[in-house]
Design a protein around this motif. Structure first.
Motif, PDB file in Angstrom:
ATOM      1  N   ASN A 246       0.831  -1.216   0.000  1.00 52.71           N
ATOM      2  CA  ASN A 246       0.000   0.000   0.000  1.00 52.71           C
ATOM      3  C   ASN A 246       0.857   1.255   0.000  1.00 52.71           C
ATOM      4  O   ASN A 246       0.512   2.261  -0.623  1.00 52.71           O
ATOM      5  CB  ASN A 246      -0.934   0.016   1.223  1.00 52.71           C
ATOM      6  N   THR A 247       1.987   1.191   0.697  1.00 62.71           N
ATOM      7  CA  THR A 247       2.884   2.348   0.772  1.00 62.71           C
ATOM      8  C   THR A 247       3.586   2.579  -0.570  1.00 62.71           C
ATOM      9  O   THR A 247       3.772   3.722  -0.980  1.00 62.71           O
ATOM     10  CB  THR A 247       3.928   2.136   1.897  1.00 62.71           C
TER      11      THR A 247
ATOM     12  N   ARG B 124       2.354   2.220  -3.343  1.00 57.73           N
ATOM     13  CA  ARG B 124       1.386   2.915  -4.217  1.00 57.73           C
ATOM     14  C   ARG B 124       0.859   4.200  -3.571  1.00 57.73           C
ATOM     15  O   ARG B 124       0.073   4.912  -4.177  1.00 57.73           O
ATOM     16  CB  ARG B 124       0.194   1.995  -4.518  1.00 57.73           C
ATOM     17  N   TRP B 125       1.239   4.469  -2.320  1.00 58.36           N
ATOM     18  CA  TRP B 125       0.662   5.566  -1.515  1.00 58.36           C
ATOM     19  C   TRP B 125      -0.856   5.574  -1.692  1.00 58.36           C
ATOM     20  O   TRP B 125      -1.459   6.594  -2.010  1.00 58.36           O
ATOM     21  CB  TRP B 125       1.272   6.924  -1.880  1.00 58.36           C
ATOM     22  N   ASP B 126      -1.444   4.399  -1.442  1.00 61.03           N
ATOM     23  CA  ASP B 126      -2.878   4.219  -1.655  1.00 61.03           C
ATOM     24  C   ASP B 126      -3.640   4.684  -0.403  1.00 61.03           C
ATOM     25  O   ASP B 126      -3.713   3.961   0.602  1.00 61.03           O
ATOM     26  CB  ASP B 126      -3.142   2.733  -1.931  1.00 61.03           C
TER      27      ASP B 126
ATOM     28  N   ASP C 266      -6.820   5.118   0.338  1.00 63.89           N
ATOM     29  CA  ASP C 266      -7.970   4.316   0.787  1.00 63.89           C
ATOM     30  C   ASP C 266      -7.516   3.061   1.535  1.00 63.89           C
ATOM     31  O   ASP C 266      -8.029   2.748   2.614  1.00 63.89           O
ATOM     32  CB  ASP C 266      -8.832   3.897  -0.415  1.00 63.89           C
ATOM     33  N   TYR C 267      -6.555   2.359   0.948  1.00 67.30           N
ATOM     34  CA  TYR C 267      -6.111   1.110   1.578  1.00 67.30           C
ATOM     35  C   TYR C 267      -5.313   1.389   2.858  1.00 67.30           C
ATOM     36  O   TYR C 267      -5.432   0.647   3.837  1.00 67.30           O
ATOM     37  CB  TYR C 267      -5.271   0.286   0.589  1.00 67.30           C
TER      38      TYR C 267
END
Lengths: 299, 64
Positions: free
Chosen positions: A168-169, A171-173, A175-176
């Motif tokens: 997740n990091t 992608r710097w997502d 929401d996740y």
């Protein structure tokens, strides 16, 4: 190597804690880590009716047994995915375990739900692991709500959590990252979800399962080959080898410093969920992901 | 010594390996990536192993 606590011969070495343990001290260490997680994150109490998602692997079986031995009110739910050369054997492992430990077990068969995983794999263009996870989460949540369970517990361990946080990091997502953590509160049609093994690595749950004589399924899912999380776990294992304790530190620092800002950012950005027009499940669109998969299979 | 690799259930013979740590190195594994089992007991990396031993190396990655 000597046990750090009692100086008997050690059978488990944990570089992350600079410690070694004999069998009985290791089981005590494991129990305390689970108790610490439950207390620190206010996961549940002895009054809660807890449903454990039991896959048949070491983590879910170790979690079920540890919670039962701590005196919690636990039942198991196993999802039979209908995967050839895997599901029947895994299901038997789970059934035998629950019979032996006198733990109530429910089994949901995906074939009966029209969601046999090999069929889903054939028809879907995206990776099967994400669809399989989505289908399992849907049914675990729905079952827990329908049967009046107050908490859904899963066997996700520190390696699972760190691999997910790492992905997740990368992608710097937002929401996740906003959703990541060992506790997801009950809200908008979702039952409370907890991960009491989040302080313990795969290696630690494997040692616990071995020392408790748990017969678990250790063959990998035949469909999981090439899954990105497996690759991330290998990368993180190299990091942990060089810097013991880095995994737990990375995750706990995220919980202390990273989780809140991402939650805030996501709450500004996202609108409330709707009920799926087909099944009523919470979704951000008109139709939920599982109903979309069913629609695809029906074509 | 005889080494049983799990989950593959593959048997190999490895001569001249004298410790668990050397065995792990030979198999390209970190100590926290596998359970090392001899006669139903877990072994730590510093343990000595012998030519007559049968050792199970059970990799611990989740089923996925």
């Amino acid at each position: 190597m000597k046990c750090t606590r009692c100086k008997q011969k050690a059978v488990v070495a944990l570089p992350s804690h600079n410690a070694g343990f004999c069998p009985s001290c290791y089981l005590e260490y494991f129990k305390r880590q689970v108790e610490k997680a439950i207390k620190a994150q206010n996961m549940f109490s002895f009054e809660d009716k807890i449903l454990v998602a039991i896959s048949g692997g070491k983590d879910s079986l170790a979690l079920t047994l540890q919670l039962k031995e701590l005196g919690y009110n636990v039942s198991g739910l196993h999802i039979d995915l209908n995967i050839p050369e895997s599901s029947a054997e895994v299901r038997k492992t789970v059934e035998d375990f629950c019979t032996l430990q006198s733990i109530p077990l429910y089994v949901l068969e995906m074939k009966k739900e029209g969601l046999s995983i090999p069929e889903v794999k054939k028809r879907l263009s995206r990776p099967i692991c994400s669809a399989c996870g989505q289908i399992k989460r849907y049914h675990f949540n729905l079952f827990a709500k329908e049967k009046g369970f107050t908490v859904l517990a899963t066997g996700h361990n520190l390696d699972d959590e760190v691999a997910r946080l790492f992905a997740n990091t990368l992608r710097w997502d937002i929401d996740y990252l906003s959703d990541q953590g060992p506790v997801l509160k009950e809200e908008q049609g979702f039952v409370k979800k907890v991960k009491p093994l989040y302080r313990l690595t795969e290696f630690e749950t494997a040692n616990y399962a071995f020392l408790k004589g748990i017969n678990y399924s250790y063959k990998p899912c035949p469909f999981s080959k090439g899954a990105s999380f497996t690759f991330y776990k290998k990368l993180i294992a190299s990091l942990e080898q060089e810097q013991p304790g880095r995994k737990l530190n990375f995750y706990e620092t995220f919980l202390k410093q990273g989780q809140k800002p991402f939650k805030l950012a996501a709450s500004r950005k996202n609108s409330p969920l709707n009920a799926c027009s087909r099944c009523g499940y919470p979704t951000s669109g008109e139709i939920c992901g599982v109903c979309r998969i069913k629609e695809l299979l029906a074509c | 010594m005889k080494v049983i690799l799990q989950p593959e259930e593959k048997e190999i013979i490895l001569p001249k390996i004298k410790s668990v740590r050397a065995l792990l190195n030979k198999l390209n594994l970190y100590p926290t990536q596998a359970l090392i089992i001899r006669n139903g007991e877990l072994l730590t990396p510093d343990e000595k192993i012998y030519p007559k031993d049968t050792i199970i190396v059970r990799q611990i990655t989740s089923r996925g």
